[in-house]
Motif scaffolding. Structure first.
Motif, PDB file in Angstrom:
ATOM      1  N   ILE A   1       0.840  -1.205   0.000  1.00 25.68           N
ATOM      2  CA  ILE A   1       0.000   0.000   0.000  1.00 25.68           C
ATOM      3  C   ILE A   1       0.869   1.247   0.000  1.00 25.68           C
ATOM      4  O   ILE A   1       0.608   2.218  -0.730  1.00 25.68           O
ATOM      5  N   GLU A   2       1.926   1.243   0.806  1.00 26.32           N
ATOM      6  CA  GLU A   2       2.840   2.389   0.881  1.00 26.32           C
ATOM      7  C   GLU A   2       3.502   2.655  -0.470  1.00 26.32           C
ATOM      8  O   GLU A   2       3.738   3.810  -0.848  1.00 26.32           O
ATOM      9  N   ALA A   3       3.796   1.579  -1.214  1.00 23.33           N
ATOM     10  CA  ALA A   3       4.411   1.725  -2.539  1.00 23.33           C
ATOM     11  C   ALA A   3       3.403   2.154  -3.598  1.00 23.33           C
ATOM     12  O   ALA A   3       3.788   2.428  -4.743  1.00 23.33           O
ATOM     13  N   GLY A   4       2.113   2.224  -3.234  1.00 22.06           N
ATOM     14  CA  GLY A   4       1.092   2.664  -4.177  1.00 22.06           C
ATOM     15  C   GLY A   4       0.703   1.625  -5.194  1.00 22.06           C
ATOM     16  O   GLY A   4       0.188   1.961  -6.273  1.00 22.06           O
ATOM     17  N   LEU A   5       0.899   0.333  -4.880  1.00 21.25           N
ATOM     18  CA  LEU A   5       0.575  -0.737  -5.823  1.00 21.25           C
ATOM     19  C   LEU A   5      -0.834  -1.283  -5.605  1.00 21.25           C
ATOM     20  O   LEU A   5      -1.432  -1.840  -6.537  1.00 21.25           O
ATOM     21  N   ILE A   6      -1.346  -1.161  -4.418  1.00 23.68           N
ATOM     22  CA  ILE A   6      -2.716  -1.570  -4.118  1.00 23.68           C
ATOM     23  C   ILE A   6      -3.340  -0.527  -3.194  1.00 23.68           C
ATOM     24  O   ILE A   6      -2.618   0.270  -2.565  1.00 23.68           O
ATOM     25  N   HIS A   7      -4.670  -0.519  -3.124  1.00 17.89           N
ATOM     26  CA  HIS A   7      -5.392   0.349  -2.191  1.00 17.89           C
ATOM     27  C   HIS A   7      -6.284  -0.506  -1.302  1.00 17.89           C
ATOM     28  O   HIS A   7      -6.758  -1.568  -1.715  1.00 17.89           O
ATOM     29  N   ARG A   8      -6.499  -0.031  -0.103  1.00 18.35           N
ATOM     30  CA  ARG A   8      -7.478  -0.674   0.781  1.00 18.35           C
ATOM     31  C   ARG A   8      -8.881  -0.159   0.475  1.00 18.35           C
ATOM     32  O   ARG A   8      -9.080   1.035   0.268  1.00 18.35           O
ATOM     33  N   ARG A   9      -9.829  -1.059   0.436  1.00 15.80           N
ATOM     34  CA  ARG A   9     -11.236  -0.697   0.383  1.00 15.80           C
ATOM     35  C   ARG A   9     -11.897  -1.372   1.587  1.00 15.80           C
ATOM     36  O   ARG A   9     -12.447  -2.466   1.487  1.00 15.80           O
ATOM     37  N   ASP A  10     -11.777  -0.743   2.730  1.00 17.96           N
ATOM     38  CA  ASP A  10     -12.243  -1.371   3.973  1.00 17.96           C
ATOM     39  C   ASP A  10     -13.757  -1.242   4.139  1.00 17.96           C
ATOM     40  O   ASP A  10     -14.365  -0.198   3.823  1.00 17.96           O
ATOM     41  N   SER A  11     -14.352  -2.294   4.671  1.00 14.80           N
ATOM     42  CA  SER A  11     -15.778  -2.304   4.983  1.00 14.80           C
ATOM     43  C   SER A  11     -16.026  -1.584   6.310  1.00 14.80           C
ATOM     44  O   SER A  11     -15.074  -1.255   7.033  1.00 14.80           O
ATOM     45  N   PRO A  12     -17.272  -1.374   6.659  1.00 13.02           N
ATOM     46  CA  PRO A  12     -17.544  -0.712   7.954  1.00 13.02           C
ATOM     47  C   PRO A  12     -16.992  -1.457   9.155  1.00 13.02           C
ATOM     48  O   PRO A  12     -16.588  -0.832  10.146  1.00 13.02           O
ATOM     49  N   ASN A  13     -16.948  -2.787   9.089  1.00 17.75           N
ATOM     50  CA  ASN A  13     -16.431  -3.549  10.238  1.00 17.75           C
ATOM     51  C   ASN A  13     -15.006  -4.053  10.024  1.00 17.75           C
ATOM     52  O   ASN A  13     -14.478  -4.820  10.829  1.00 17.75           O
ATOM     53  N   GLY A  14     -14.387  -3.650   8.920  1.00 15.95           N
ATOM     54  CA  GLY A  14     -13.008  -4.046   8.662  1.00 15.95           C
ATOM     55  C   GLY A  14     -12.852  -5.401   8.018  1.00 15.95           C
ATOM     56  O   GLY A  14     -11.722  -5.813   7.700  1.00 15.95           O
ATOM     57  N   LYS A  15     -13.959  -6.124   7.806  1.00 19.21           N
ATOM     58  CA  LYS A  15     -13.897  -7.433   7.174  1.00 19.21           C
ATOM     59  C   LYS A  15     -13.836  -7.276   5.653  1.00 19.21           C
ATOM     60  O   LYS A  15     -14.225  -6.248   5.094  1.00 19.21           O
ATOM     61  N   ARG A  16     -13.356  -8.358   5.008  1.00 16.09           N
ATOM     62  CA  ARG A  16     -13.291  -8.356   3.551  1.00 16.09           C
ATOM     63  C   ARG A  16     -14.404  -9.262   3.007  1.00 16.09           C
ATOM     64  O   ARG A  16     -14.431 -10.456   3.315  1.00 16.09           O
TER      65      ARG A  16
END
Length: 405
Positions: free
Chosen positions: A108-123
């Motif tokens: 994520i720091e390298a900008g290769l992927i992004h987080r798309r977090d849910s309201p409870n943090g689950k995927r």
């Protein structure tokens, strides 16, 4: 107004302006041309050092890509994958949870992927009546598609750097070989010049080469080595031109030779019977071809001679020869073997040969037999002291570097 283009991390993970910038850029730079995902992965693998990634981070990215069903990224595709940590760990070859989270953060720091977090943090994903995914929470792979051209450029940059580094190392190897062989030839042939100083400069440069150098270090050292090589070649060229001029002068001038005369050197070493017959014995012809090396160079190659010298000092060849007589007795070399060496090599070079044997005494079973063998090889023109001295100088320099290191 932009809605749903930027998502913030779940829980205690902080939001940063860099993450906002990355997500906004992803939204602005959408592509229409498909991109092969495994080619992008190979480019990232090549450029991993520029991106600040470790091998384990690549293993995690590889695992993430396996959760995307297609081999290509296309505009309009849903590129959010939502595996659990347990599933990721299995596909990442059993990586532990702590390590997994650390390398996900690095991606994520390298900008290769992004987080798309849910309201409870689950995927997870929301699916419609037909089973199609309508919305997913997890890791967005879209930056890989959008940065495909940039990542390919980084990979090419790394490949070009590797080639440049390889060429520099090859050039340095060739330069080192040239210097080593030119110095050996200069000493062996008795060319005029302070070759001992050149050898010291060479060893000093080599000592600056680390075990794992980078390209800048290699290129800097190569430049200095090339300057040294040029200086050696120039001195040898001057020597060759001088010898050629002297030869032409001798051939063109009025040269008168008395065939019955004897040189001072021959008169000193020839027997009375040989002088009466006015003949040139074989051993004297061999003696005349031997080169005398600089005493400073000999002492650098054979420093143990100073341990046996009177007062621990050797200031001239007379001192060196006197010390060699003591060393001969210490090494149990018979007077006849040493006399034979003097007749074949000359008095100075016989003492030098004995000094070389002293340096290698721990590896020689019979010093007297070895000296006789050297004399026999010298009579057949199969032996010269030059390479032996150079080898000892290199060995002593290497040993000195080990002690100081």
């Amino acid at each position: 107004m932009r809605t749903g283009l930027v998502t913030t991390p779940f829980g205690r993970r902080p939001m940063t302006l860099a993450l906002v910038k990355g997500q906004l850029q992803s939204s602005d730079d959408r592509m229409k041309r498909p991109v092969e995902k495994w080619k992008v992965f190979r480019d990232i693998s090549e450029a991993r050092q520029l991106l600040g990634l470790h091998d384990r981070a690549l293993a995690v990215l590889d695992a993430l890509l396996t959760f995307h069903p297609k081999n290509e990224f296309s505009a309009g595709d849903r590129l959010v994958v939502f595996p659990s940590n347990a599933q990721l760990s299995v596909r990442a070859h059993g990586i532990t949870g702590t390590t997994l989270r650390r390398h996900l953060a690095a991606l994520i720091e390298a900008g290769l992927i992004h987080r798309r977090d849910s309201p409870n943090g689950k995927r997870y994903a929301h699916r419609g009546h037909g089973g199609q995914i309508e919305h997913a929470y997890g890791f967005d792979l879209e930056p890989l598609m959008l940065r495909a051209a940039e990542l390919a450029g980084l990979a090419q940059q790394v490949a070009a750097e590797k080639i440049r580094f390889k060429r520099a190392k090859e050039a340095l190897t060739l330069c080192r070989r040239d210097i080593r062989k030119l110095l050996t030839a200069a000493v062996e042939e008795g060319a005029d010049g302070d070759w001992c100083m050149m050898e010291e400069i060479y060893e000093t440069l080599i000592s600056r080469l680390p075990r794992s150098p980078n390209r800048e270090t290699v290129e800097t050292l190569l430049s200095e080595m090339d300057t040294l090589r040029t200086e050696i070649v120039n001195r040898l060229e001057t020597q060759v031109k001088t010898e050629k001029t002297d030869t032409n002068d001798t051939q063109n001038g009025c040269h008168i030779q008395n065939s019955d005369s004897e040189s001072i050197y021959e008169l000193e070493h020839g027997s009375e019977k040989e002088l009466e017959g006015k003949t040139e014995p074989t051993k004297l012809r061999q003696n005349a071809t031997q080169k005398t090396f600089p005493l400073s160079m000999v002492l650098r190659a054979c420093p143990q001679m100073l341990d046996y010298a009177r007062g621990g000092q050797i200031g001239n060849w007379r001192d060196f020869i006197a010390t060699a007589v003591l060393v001969r007795s210490m090494l149990s070399v018979s007077p006849s073997a040493y006399q034979q060496a003097c007749e074949t090599l000359g008095q100075e070079n016989a003492a030098v040969a004995l000094a070389c044997i002293l340096e290698r005494a721990g590896h020689i079973n019979s010093a007297g037999g070895y000296l006789r063998d050297l004399s026999a090889r010298a009579r057949r023109a199969e032996f010269s002291l030059g390479p032996m001295l150079m080898a000892l100088i290199r060995a002593n320099a290497s040993e000195g570097l080990k002690r100081t290191g």
